[in-house]
Design a protein around this motif. Structure first.
Motif, mmCIF file in Angstrom:
data_model
loop_
_atom_site.group_PDB
_atom_site.id
_atom_site.type_symbol
_atom_site.label_atom_id
_atom_site.label_comp_id
_atom_site.label_asym_id
_atom_site.label_seq_id
_atom_site.Cartn_x
_atom_site.Cartn_y
_atom_site.Cartn_z
ATOM 1 N N PRO A 172 107.559 174.518 26.864
ATOM 2 C CA PRO A 172 106.663 173.881 27.901
ATOM 3 C C PRO A 172 106.728 172.393 27.870
ATOM 4 C CG PRO A 172 105.687 174.760 25.730
ATOM 5 C CD PRO A 172 106.882 175.227 25.692
ATOM 6 N N PHE A 173 106.288 171.893 29.227
ATOM 7 C CA PHE A 173 106.319 170.527 29.322
ATOM 8 C C PHE A 173 105.577 169.941 30.028
ATOM 9 C CE2 PHE A 173 108.495 172.286 32.653
ATOM 10 C CZ PHE A 173 108.478 171.694 33.696
ATOM 11 N N ALA A 174 105.683 169.094 30.913
ATOM 12 C CA ALA A 174 104.390 168.788 31.561
ATOM 13 C C ALA A 174 105.156 167.660 32.759
ATOM 14 C CB ALA A 174 103.442 167.088 30.976
ATOM 15 N N VAL A 219 102.668 172.666 31.566
ATOM 16 C CA VAL A 219 103.144 173.551 32.230
ATOM 17 C C VAL A 219 103.266 174.352 31.078
ATOM 18 C CG1 VAL A 219 105.177 174.822 33.500
ATOM 19 C CG2 VAL A 219 104.195 171.990 33.569
ATOM 20 N N THR A 220 103.416 175.340 30.742
ATOM 21 C CA THR A 220 103.305 176.624 29.576
ATOM 22 C C THR A 220 104.756 177.549 30.179
ATOM 23 O OG1 THR A 220 101.527 178.198 30.230
ATOM 24 C CG2 THR A 220 100.624 176.608 29.446
ATOM 25 N N LEU A 221 105.087 178.261 28.758
ATOM 26 C CA LEU A 221 105.473 179.695 29.135
ATOM 27 C C LEU A 221 105.506 180.428 30.037
ATOM 28 C CD1 LEU A 221 107.625 179.155 25.713
ATOM 29 C CD2 LEU A 221 108.156 178.492 27.713
ATOM 30 N N ASN A 222 104.235 180.935 30.009
ATOM 31 C CA ASN A 222 103.941 181.449 31.143
ATOM 32 C C ASN A 222 103.399 181.665 32.480
ATOM 33 O OD1 ASN A 222 103.433 183.566 28.677
ATOM 34 N ND2 ASN A 222 101.489 182.760 28.345
ATOM 35 N N PRO A 234 116.469 181.211 28.853
ATOM 36 C CA PRO A 234 115.790 179.837 28.447
ATOM 37 C C PRO A 234 116.656 178.610 29.152
ATOM 38 C CG PRO A 234 118.561 181.272 27.063
ATOM 39 C CD PRO A 234 117.360 181.349 28.075
ATOM 40 N N LEU A 235 117.076 178.643 30.119
ATOM 41 C CA LEU A 235 117.049 177.499 31.107
ATOM 42 C C LEU A 235 116.240 177.452 32.286
ATOM 43 C CD1 LEU A 235 120.612 177.238 31.730
ATOM 44 C CD2 LEU A 235 119.102 175.641 29.557
ATOM 45 N N ARG A 236 115.204 178.308 32.206
ATOM 46 C CA ARG A 236 114.522 179.069 33.400
ATOM 47 C C ARG A 236 113.171 177.956 33.834
ATOM 48 N NH1 ARG A 236 111.617 181.533 29.347
ATOM 49 N NH2 ARG A 236 109.169 181.982 28.928
ATOM 50 N N MET A 237 112.985 176.835 32.342
ATOM 51 C CA MET A 237 111.725 175.664 32.303
ATOM 52 C C MET A 237 112.190 174.567 33.313
ATOM 53 S SD MET A 237 108.680 177.067 31.036
ATOM 54 C CE MET A 237 107.768 175.726 31.055
ATOM 55 N N LEU A 238 113.774 174.041 32.488
ATOM 56 C CA LEU A 238 114.898 173.401 33.007
ATOM 57 C C LEU A 238 114.871 173.748 34.688
ATOM 58 C CD1 LEU A 238 117.933 171.993 31.881
ATOM 59 C CD2 LEU A 238 118.165 172.828 34.142
ATOM 60 N N ASN A 239 115.469 174.683 35.288
ATOM 61 C CA ASN A 239 115.644 175.588 36.550
ATOM 62 C C ASN A 239 114.562 174.888 37.477
ATOM 63 O OD1 ASN A 239 118.105 175.801 35.747
ATOM 64 N ND2 ASN A 239 117.812 177.667 35.447
ATOM 65 N N PHE A 240 112.958 175.052 37.164
ATOM 66 C CA PHE A 240 111.732 174.787 37.880
ATOM 67 C C PHE A 240 111.912 173.306 37.606
ATOM 68 C CE2 PHE A 240 107.434 173.760 36.752
ATOM 69 C CZ PHE A 240 106.349 174.738 37.883
ATOM 70 N N GLN A 241 111.603 172.869 36.576
ATOM 71 C CA GLN A 241 111.661 170.929 36.731
ATOM 72 C C GLN A 241 112.471 170.807 38.315
ATOM 73 O OE1 GLN A 241 114.103 168.826 34.137
ATOM 74 N NE2 GLN A 241 111.899 168.147 32.954
ATOM 75 N N PRO A 244 112.116 170.430 28.462
ATOM 76 C CA PRO A 244 112.125 171.614 28.747
ATOM 77 C C PRO A 244 112.780 172.636 28.582
ATOM 78 C CG PRO A 244 113.766 170.845 30.278
ATOM 79 C CD PRO A 244 113.776 169.942 29.219
ATOM 80 N N VAL A 245 113.683 172.189 27.170
ATOM 81 C CA VAL A 245 114.230 173.270 26.327
ATOM 82 C C VAL A 245 114.729 172.396 25.229
ATOM 83 C CG1 VAL A 245 117.047 174.315 25.872
ATOM 84 C CG2 VAL A 245 116.038 173.782 28.743
ATOM 85 N N ARG A 246 114.200 173.148 24.173
ATOM 86 C CA ARG A 246 114.807 173.250 22.811
ATOM 87 C C ARG A 246 115.867 173.723 22.004
ATOM 88 N NH1 ARG A 246 109.594 174.332 21.214
ATOM 89 N NH2 ARG A 246 109.305 172.263 20.932
#
Length: 512
Positions: free
Chosen positions: A268-270, A356-359, A366-373, A464-466
């Motif tokens: 998650p990030f913001a 911004v949560t994983l849901n 694992p790169l979906r939050m990065l791609n969203f960003q 957005p990645v750990r």
């Protein structure tokens, strides 16, 4: 006799030694002549009531000679027999290198960007021409993003390591000693480059290496153990320990790890905007005055609100600061903020972001939050029309779904363009901001105003990645000798916590 006590003073008296002595004497109920000297331990501003005061935590020397403990760190020459590769010359990488030297290990720091002197030209091109050098910018280069981030040193990471050690090292390399006593210490973007260069000189004088224009392009791994790295797709550097301190914007590192089937996780990030007010508005609200006293610094604020199930909060507030273009690719808009040491610019800015949560992002990649960003940053670029012109909107216009006819004067040098920010931000982000901003206005007089500008997008609040690691050994669970570190791995947030994590990783290598 030595006593530690707290006293309060008005702002105009806080820099007067005799006034401090007299207040100490009155508080201790002794004659001022008995106080041989004193040492300020902590200093903070208390603006909760209409009368703003300073709170000073002081060590008073009564009928006793003053002494002070000086702290300095020794960095003896290191041997060549055991090297540690450190990827990234940000706060985590540089402090990891210093700790390696303390531990008798030779650090080889590789940095994709340039040294601070060469880096300035690329920053000028970003601000004046809207041209992004993808290897040398506000995020990449000597000192990392921290070099041009205001130098905020406030942290709650006291359980992770020795905060005072980090501050003392900064002082040893040229920072003002005030950072040791201020409740919210900061160095200033104008002073950080020289300090970062001095740290590099310490590393090199002890036998460590710092290599610029050296981009990590591959890992050398055998039987689950690190053997070294490849830089610039050509040169191999061998070592059995690699600290990965690449920062939260080095997306190619995450993609390389994923391509090599090395475990990473979505995090998650913001996401939100950077909001800028005239500094006078913030001063008036926080200090309960029409004009800020010359004896007070520009005021800061911290805001948080729960909107349904989401947190909305201010982030990286820069009094007397500037909004900076922090893109690392040519087709994206990313904004951040910084301040000079005097914080004497006419505007105050702060990231204002929504969780911004994983849901919120579908899938299991694992790169979906990065791609969203990345997608949001590219939308912002398109809305601005190119040349790093940022999409923007007046505050009340944004909340009331109205296109701003014009935009207020602001500090973002590449320029701003009036747009409907709700067309760029995800709906849950824009709706949360719309609900929170009027509530912020109820907490702080003057905050909710159309003189404030929202500039998009503030998206690099954290990684957005750990990159996972063992809690005890600090090593990646699959790769022996690989030490994911600090912000880029998801374990820190800010200069001091990143520095502490770098120190911890270097100590973990020694323990292994």
């Amino acid at each position: 006799m030595i006593k530690e006590i707290e006293i309060t003073l008005s702002p105009e008296l806080v820099a007067q030694p005799q006034a401090i002595k007299e207040q100490l004497a009155a508080t201790l109920k002794i004659k001022a002549s008995r106080i041989q000297s004193y040492q300020i331990i902590k200093r903070s501003i208390d603006a909760r009531s209409r009368k703003v005061i300073y709170r000073l935590q002081i060590r008073a020397f009564i009928d006793e000679t003053f002494f002070t403990e000086t702290t300095s760190f020794n960095y003896p020459p290191v041997k060549e027999d055991r090297t540690v590769i450190i990827v990234g010359a940000g706060p985590a990488g540089l402090f990891a290198a210093l700790q390696c030297i303390e531990n008798g290990l030779k650090p080889i720091v590789i940095e994709r960007g340039k040294d601070v002197k060469q880096r300035r030209r690329d920053l000028a091109a970003i601000n004046k021409e809207g041209i992004v050098n993808t290897e040398s910018n506000y995020c990449y280069g000597e000192g990392g993003a921290g070099t041009y981030s205001d130098g905020k040193l406030y942290t709650r990471s006291n359980k992770r390591g020795d905060i005072n050690k980090v501050l003392q090292i900064f002082v040893q390399h040229g920072a003002d000693e005030d950072i040791l006593i201020d409740a919210r210490p900061h160095i200033g973007t104008n002073k950080l480059p020289q300090i970062i260069s001095a740290i590099r000189e310490t590393i090199e004088s002890a036998g460590g290496e710092v290599r610029f224009d050296s981009k990590l392009t591959d890992f050398l791994i055998e039987n689950g153990k690190i053997k070294g790295v490849v830089i610039n797709q050509a040169q191999e550097i061998l070592a059995d320990s690699v600290i990965l301190a690449t920062g939260h914007s080095a997306r190619d590192i995450y993609e390389l790890l994923h391509a090599k089937n090395i475990l990473i996780e979505a995090k998650p990030f913001a996401l939100g905007v950077r909001i800028e007010h005239p500094q006078q508005v913030i001063d008036s609200a926080q200090y309960h005055c029409d004009i800020r006293s010359e004896f007070l610094p520009p005021a800061y604020y911290s805001m948080v609100e729960q909107v349904k199930t989401r947190g909305v909060f201010s982030f990286c507030m820069c009094p007397g600061g500037i909004i900076a273009p922090c893109a690392t690719e040519v087709d994206e808009i990313v904004v951040n903020g910084w301040s000079p040491s005097k914080r004497n610019n006419p505007f105050a800015n702060s990231g204002t972001v929504v969780q911004v949560t994983l849901n919120d992002v579908e899938g299991y990649d694992p790169l979906r939050m990065l791609n969203f960003q990345r997608e949001i940053e590219q939308l912002a670029f398109e809305a601005g029309g190119g040349n790093l012109v940022a999409p923007a909107q007046r505050m009340i216009d944004f909340v009331e779904n109205r296109l701003s006819i014009d935009l207020p004067k602001n500090s973002y040098l590449p320029g701003t363009k009036s747009v409907m920010l709700a067309n760029i931000l995800p709906e849950f982000v824009s709706e949360s901001l719309k609900a929170a901003l009027p509530l912020f206005g109820k907490k702080m007089k003057g905050y909710y105003t159309n003189e404030a500008i929202l500039v998009g997008v503030e998206s690099r609040t954290s990684s957005p990645v750990r990159i996972p690691r063992d809690k005890e050994t600090f090593q990646h669970p699959q790769i022996t000798g690989l030490y994911p570190c600090a912000e880029g791995a998801g374990y820190a947030g800010g200069i001091v916590s990143a520095a502490i994590d770098g120190i911890n990783c270097a100590n973990a290598i020694l323990n292994q």
